[in-house]
Design a protein around this motif. Sequence first.
Motif: not given
Length: 405
Positions: A122, A126, A149, A153, A211, A304, A337-338, A345
Amino acid sequence: QLRIDVHSIQWKRVLDIESRFLRHIVVGLGGKAGGIPYESGFEITTASEIAAIHALALDLMDLKRRMGEITVAYNVDGEPVKARDLKAEGAMAILMKEAVKPNLVQTIEHTPAFIHGGPFANIAHGCPSLAAIKLALKLADYVVVEPGFGADLGLEKFCDIACRVGGLKPDLVVLVATAKALKRHGGVRRRDLKTPNPEAVERGLPILGKEIENVKLFGLLPVVCINRFPFDAEEELDVILDYCGERGVPAAVSEVAARGGKGGVDLAKEVLHQLERRRADFRFLYPLDLPVEEKIRTIATKAYGVSDIELLPEARRAVRRIRRLGLEGMPINMAKTSLSLTDDERRKGLPSEGYVLRVTDLRPMTGAGFIVAYCGEINTMPALPTHPAAERMDIDEEGRITGLI
């Protein structure tokens, strides 16, 4: 000699303990012997540029070179002051000479694994270290890498940052989903997540769909792994399996947490089946020669699903500096934010129509080789929750410890 502007010092101290009180501090107090007072702060260790460099360096000399390229501050003329200008890269490399070596461990079922590198997805990129991934590729037929995540992300950063640096071309993405998370995105309160609610799972499915779409944006093959919890109802899992089946996306239930390797056999077979029958066409989400603002906009709108981005004044000033220093060609590391596809969030599910992602600041990490775009209220030094885990911990007169898990 370096004419450092004390108001433009970029390098912060790091700590592996969460503390909101250390986010913004003044150092150098105590008169002449205490140094020159200036504003600074602490970051969590995993947000440090050193952590990112450790995960991106290919060997010790690459690590040393990258650490020398870290922008520590700017001088009074606005030019960068690098760690090499302070003659610090040699000493840093000595401290890291063992840490750069991949750490080989084994699971309780004697499966080999590298645990090496841990920048958060995040606030950093990562991904485990490229050194470990490349070594694993020489030792095994199949290598599983765990970016942090979700596909918005960790996956995006693995593909657009780590794969660029390491020359990697992944084949398939195991996209982990849980009924619990989908219920949360379906509007269920945290305290009610253990209560069966297939309707809420269904309401949360659009986030899984996004996703899956993100995986395909990179030309990769998706396989959905449904991580089963003891309190999951069969009806909830069936909702997810049916959703994937209707869209032609392979999926399998995994119970490795409860049953070990035996609980992941169905998933493993599905992964191997997909690798045998289809080929990926890996591609990056954006070219590096796009302007900084357009690279951020591409990530935000495509990965996103927001409508647009807004660069706040501090971020706009940073873009001008990045352009002046000739650093526009670096990839973007989104710090956000994840818990949401947005920068807030509290917003669950897909972003609402017309949602604009706020970019508050930008920072070129010249050693790691990417530009960090800070979104919303993201902070690189987390704070403890209202009821920290310490409240549940105790020890009795016989030395029995409780509350650690």
